[in-house]
Design a protein around this motif. Structure first.
Motif, PDB file in Angstrom:
ATOM      1  N   MET A 123       0.834  -1.202   0.000  1.00 25.98           N
ATOM      2  CA  MET A 123       0.000   0.000   0.000  1.00 25.98           C
ATOM      3  C   MET A 123       0.865   1.246   0.000  1.00 25.98           C
ATOM      4  O   MET A 123       1.926   1.287   0.597  1.00 25.98           O
ATOM      5  N   GLU A 124       0.370   2.290  -0.641  1.00 25.76           N
ATOM      6  CA  GLU A 124       1.031   3.597  -0.748  1.00 25.76           C
ATOM      7  C   GLU A 124       2.215   3.578  -1.706  1.00 25.76           C
ATOM      8  O   GLU A 124       2.893   4.593  -1.859  1.00 25.76           O
ATOM      9  N   SER A 125       2.498   2.431  -2.334  1.00 24.10           N
ATOM     10  CA  SER A 125       3.631   2.361  -3.260  1.00 24.10           C
ATOM     11  C   SER A 125       3.145   2.191  -4.687  1.00 24.10           C
ATOM     12  O   SER A 125       2.008   1.805  -4.934  1.00 24.10           O
ATOM     13  N   PRO A 212       3.943  22.425  -2.173  1.00 23.44           N
ATOM     14  CA  PRO A 212       3.350  21.383  -3.017  1.00 23.44           C
ATOM     15  C   PRO A 212       1.874  21.140  -2.753  1.00 23.44           C
ATOM     16  O   PRO A 212       1.193  20.575  -3.602  1.00 23.44           O
ATOM     17  N   TYR A 213       1.397  21.557  -1.593  1.00 25.35           N
ATOM     18  CA  TYR A 213       0.014  21.215  -1.260  1.00 25.35           C
ATOM     19  C   TYR A 213      -0.667  22.356  -0.538  1.00 25.35           C
ATOM     20  O   TYR A 213      -0.153  22.901   0.430  1.00 25.35           O
ATOM     21  N   PHE A 253       8.285  18.027   4.722  1.00 19.10           N
ATOM     22  CA  PHE A 253       6.966  18.639   4.754  1.00 19.10           C
ATOM     23  C   PHE A 253       6.520  19.000   6.170  1.00 19.10           C
ATOM     24  O   PHE A 253       6.885  18.328   7.138  1.00 19.10           O
ATOM     25  N   ARG A 319      -9.518   8.090   7.903  1.00 19.23           N
ATOM     26  CA  ARG A 319      -8.480   7.960   8.926  1.00 19.23           C
ATOM     27  C   ARG A 319      -8.399   9.245   9.729  1.00 19.23           C
ATOM     28  O   ARG A 319      -8.948  10.271   9.322  1.00 19.23           O
ATOM     29  N   GLN A 327       7.303  13.012   2.529  1.00 22.75           N
ATOM     30  CA  GLN A 327       6.054  13.143   1.785  1.00 22.75           C
ATOM     31  C   GLN A 327       4.992  13.768   2.660  1.00 22.75           C
ATOM     32  O   GLN A 327       5.049  13.685   3.894  1.00 22.75           O
ATOM     33  N   LEU A 328       4.043  14.378   2.005  1.00 20.96           N
ATOM     34  CA  LEU A 328       2.917  15.033   2.690  1.00 20.96           C
ATOM     35  C   LEU A 328       2.219  14.060   3.613  1.00 20.96           C
ATOM     36  O   LEU A 328       1.805  14.416   4.724  1.00 20.96           O
ATOM     37  N   THR A 329       2.028  12.841   3.145  1.00 23.48           N
ATOM     38  CA  THR A 329       1.449  11.787   3.974  1.00 23.48           C
ATOM     39  C   THR A 329       2.310  10.551   3.798  1.00 23.48           C
ATOM     40  O   THR A 329       2.722  10.227   2.698  1.00 23.48           O
ATOM     41  N   TRP A 331       3.260   6.433   5.662  1.00 18.21           N
ATOM     42  CA  TRP A 331       2.835   5.345   6.519  1.00 18.21           C
ATOM     43  C   TRP A 331       3.076   5.690   7.970  1.00 18.21           C
ATOM     44  O   TRP A 331       4.079   6.313   8.244  1.00 18.21           O
ATOM     45  N   PRO A 332       2.232   5.308   8.913  1.00 22.27           N
ATOM     46  CA  PRO A 332       1.000   4.530   8.784  1.00 22.27           C
ATOM     47  C   PRO A 332      -0.220   5.451   8.734  1.00 22.27           C
ATOM     48  O   PRO A 332      -0.094   6.666   8.825  1.00 22.27           O
ATOM     49  N   SER A 333      -1.389   4.844   8.640  1.00 24.65           N
ATOM     50  CA  SER A 333      -2.654   5.555   8.761  1.00 24.65           C
ATOM     51  C   SER A 333      -3.228   5.327  10.155  1.00 24.65           C
ATOM     52  O   SER A 333      -3.197   4.201  10.666  1.00 24.65           O
TER      53      SER A 333
ATOM     54  N   ARG B  48      -5.263  18.914  -5.669  1.00 26.67           N
ATOM     55  CA  ARG B  48      -3.840  18.726  -5.366  1.00 26.67           C
ATOM     56  C   ARG B  48      -3.628  17.535  -4.430  1.00 26.67           C
ATOM     57  O   ARG B  48      -2.503  17.257  -4.016  1.00 26.67           O
ATOM     58  N   GLU B  51      -0.947  14.670  -4.228  1.00 26.44           N
ATOM     59  CA  GLU B  51       0.340  14.774  -3.526  1.00 26.44           C
ATOM     60  C   GLU B  51       0.470  13.696  -2.455  1.00 26.44           C
ATOM     61  O   GLU B  51       1.581  13.294  -2.106  1.00 26.44           O
ATOM     62  N   PRO B  53       0.378   9.969  -1.328  1.00 27.00           N
ATOM     63  CA  PRO B  53       0.465   8.669  -2.015  1.00 27.00           C
ATOM     64  C   PRO B  53      -0.469   7.616  -1.444  1.00 27.00           C
ATOM     65  O   PRO B  53      -0.528   6.503  -1.955  1.00 27.00           O
ATOM     66  N   THR B  54      -1.215   7.953  -0.404  1.00 17.84           N
ATOM     67  CA  THR B  54      -1.923   6.921   0.344  1.00 17.84           C
ATOM     68  C   THR B  54      -2.951   6.173  -0.479  1.00 17.84           C
ATOM     69  O   THR B  54      -2.984   4.936  -0.488  1.00 17.84           O
ATOM     70  N   TYR B  95      -6.921  -1.662   5.004  1.00 17.32           N
ATOM     71  CA  TYR B  95      -5.750  -2.560   4.964  1.00 17.32           C
ATOM     72  C   TYR B  95      -6.097  -3.942   4.405  1.00 17.32           C
ATOM     73  O   TYR B  95      -5.212  -4.681   3.980  1.00 17.32           O
ATOM     74  N   PRO B 130      -0.400  -0.237  -6.080  1.00 16.93           N
ATOM     75  CA  PRO B 130       0.662  -1.155  -5.658  1.00 16.93           C
ATOM     76  C   PRO B 130       0.723  -2.370  -6.575  1.00 16.93           C
ATOM     77  O   PRO B 130      -0.309  -2.850  -7.071  1.00 16.93           O
TER      78      PRO B 130
END
Lengths: 389, 389
Positions: A123-125, A212-213, A253, A319, A327-329, A331-333, B48, B51, B53-54, B95, B130
């Motif tokens: 996830m997230e990748s 960026p955001y 960030f 979440r 990054q702006l967000t 891991w984890p949530s 935006r 930005e 990645p989640t 998840y 992913p």
């Protein structure tokens, strides 16, 4: 006093060594990295040029020794200023072979004939290369196998070094100063799009490298969502104005928001804001080493969503916060399903949301770091009373 | 007078119909779209929030009928303001199943049991999900096959509508006005990082919504590359200052640069700049419907790289320009291998580079649109003489 830009080479050597230790555990002979944060994490390669989708960029992290960059020649000069010694380039874009031959050769140099190459697959990748290029690479690698990376880079990035925390702290302070100046730019009759423009200017004036955001909204009694760009609707007395910014300072960030009431807030808005602060404080109190992410979730959710009708405080955000850093967000949530155990050095956002009448919502967000004795605020925690303009 | 924001629904219906005609030719039963420009091209969904990645975002374009959004619930409110009617959501992040079950169900609704689903798999593309999710999706789809999209979306995006050209024109004009004000912010002893901050402020003040891209450099006799972020080195008399910006107005980019000499230029810099302008003019003259992209390349390369020692004018950029629109850089690349035939409505950058002594380079860039009679400048074409501050 701003922290110095960049990192000493020792930071990257340490990240590489820790990755290699985890690779040995996972039985991986190399990591193949393709995205901006992955490359930057191991090299320090910082450029906004990733905005262009044209060229792929690759980093190979072998089981021993330093990482090898396999990159377009346009990036050779900048990559040459990092700690990397082995930088292999091709002139991209190349319609016949856009780096895949060179990458396959590099991987073949590092990985045994039946070895395993890890790529982020969770996830997230995503894999930042064309799907057809992946297929071709697999063909060139023979019996070498491309497989998951056992979340190695994600696990490493979860805990920030002191130098990383200093950079995030600096970004957050810049954001705090910009939010303190919102009264300069927001008043009735100014278009929301102008407020957005001006707020980005404030972020730059206060020391942000770039912005960026920025999302947000302005509407009476709360807003419809938290991801919209601005339109040209003018602010009006009675609006709740929310601005949520992710500005960058030296590659790191901040990510937090502030709510403002134009004129005195309605009772509903005042109560919603107080509940958001109370929830944030409950999340903060729960955030200490050894606690789990789901503990933070429940501490906040009990406040903003006492009926527990559904997760996420009715805000559909899904979440109540997340990791923060390069990054702006990250891991984890902060959700009920996340059992990550908090450790010193983790940086998080606490981001509860509440539902109001008419399908409206309000969201509040702070940035914290986990220390040995408990959490510490990076952003300046807000009062229960919403800021009034 | 700025063009109105957004597009009428007819624009999206037309894009969808043209995609479906190409899908029929290619034998595709659906397109699966996963990236920001792909989703926005068919829906108008502008945020935006990418930005972060989640969360994955999906759009399914069936063989007939309107596109279907399969998206996190956090985006439902904003997507609900587009022309789409069928918006299916899940509460992300999840998840256990982060939208893949819902996506598989949606695809199964639209695609026959042995049908073919196209995804972008060519250069400049990636799948924004992913790798493990792709494998799971393939498993759930049974005998339905995920395959290449026959470059359908890329081909459609290559030719801009009048409404798109109006938005790009507006972004370019904002950039032109910002460049006209550089003397306000750049002078000896000012740190390059401050110039970058201030230039982004100028872009916002002149009407940019945000500034996703700024690169550049300042050094005597040319610069080392064109992708670096700013450091804190102060400008000095004799420097060549280059700023290359991609600002956004209503979702569309400009992408061009300007060179400035702090004080009178050296002969080498003056000659290099003149050569860059001459090359740009040669590319411009060659840019007319029916000509090929490689013709533009050769027209420019003959000027900046008369020995033809290697492609790209010695600048290692690998190309002499590219497409422009919803992204900072779009298909195609102006290289010798590109045989794309120019059509009315294509928007391009012309971006020749020259090598100078000591490994330095200089690059110049203009934005043009192809019209029935030939090219037309969007950016204000520069004189042979470098601007002096």
């Amino acid at each position: 006093m701003s922290p110095p830009r960049g990192f000493p080479a020792a930071e990257f050597r340490d990240r590489t060594a820790r990755a290699q230790a985890l690779m040995a555990e996972a039985g991986l002979d190399a990591l193949l990295l393709t995205t901006e944060p992955e490359l930057r994490y191991y090299t320090g390669f910082l450029t906004r040029f990733w905005e262009s989708p044209t060229r792929p960029w690759f980093l190979v992290l072998p089981a021993t020794g330093d990482p090898i960059a396999v990159i377009p020649s346009i990036g050779a000069h900048l990559m040459g200023q990092t700690w990397l010694q082995d930088i292999r380039t091709w002139q991209a874009p190349d319609y016949d072979d856009d780096g895949i031959g060179l990458l396959a050769q590099t991987l073949s140099d590092c990985v045994p004939a039946t070895g395993r190459i890890g790529v982020a697959d969770q996830m997230e990748s995503h894999l930042r290369m064309p799907l057809s290029a992946l297929r071709r690479l697999e063909g060139l690698l023979g019996a070498r196998q491309i497989t998951g990376d056992a979340t190695i880079t994600r696990r490493l990035r979860l805990v920030k070094s002191d130098a990383e925390i200093a950079k995030i702290t600096e970004a957050v302070r810049i954001g705090d100063r910009a939010f303190d100046r919102v009264a300069e730019i927001a008043r009735p009759k100014v278009a929301l799009s102008q407020v957005f423009r001006d707020f980005q200017r404030l972020c730059l004036e206060e020391g942000g490298d770039w912005v960026p955001y920025l999302a947000g909204a302005a509407a009476p009694g709360g807003y419809g969502d938290v991801i919209s760009p601005a339109d040209d609707t003018p602010l009006a007395t009675g609006d709740v104005l929310m601005l949520d910014t992710g500005l960058i300072r030296d590659g790191y960030f901040c990510d937090f928001d502030r709510n403002f009431s134009l004129g005195p807030p309605s009772d509903a808005v005042a109560e919603a804001h107080a509940a958001l602060i109370e929830a944030t404080q409950a999340g903060f109190a729960a955030a200490r080493p050894g606690a789990r992410i789901c503990d933070l979730f429940h501490a906040m959710n009990t406040v903003v969503n006492p009926n527990a009708a559904r997760e996420g405080g009715g805000a559909d955000a899904g979440r109540l916060g997340h990791g923060l850093g390069m990054q702006l967000t990250e891991w984890p949530s902060i959700i009920a399903a996340d059992e990550t155990v908090l450790e010193e050095g983790m940086v998080l956002t606490l981001e509860p949301g509440v539902a109001l009448a008419g399908g409206k919502i309000m969201v509040h967000e702070e940035n914290i770091v986990i220390k040995s004795g408990g959490a510490s605020y990076l952003s300046r925690p807000q009062d229960r009373e919403i800021r009034v303009i």
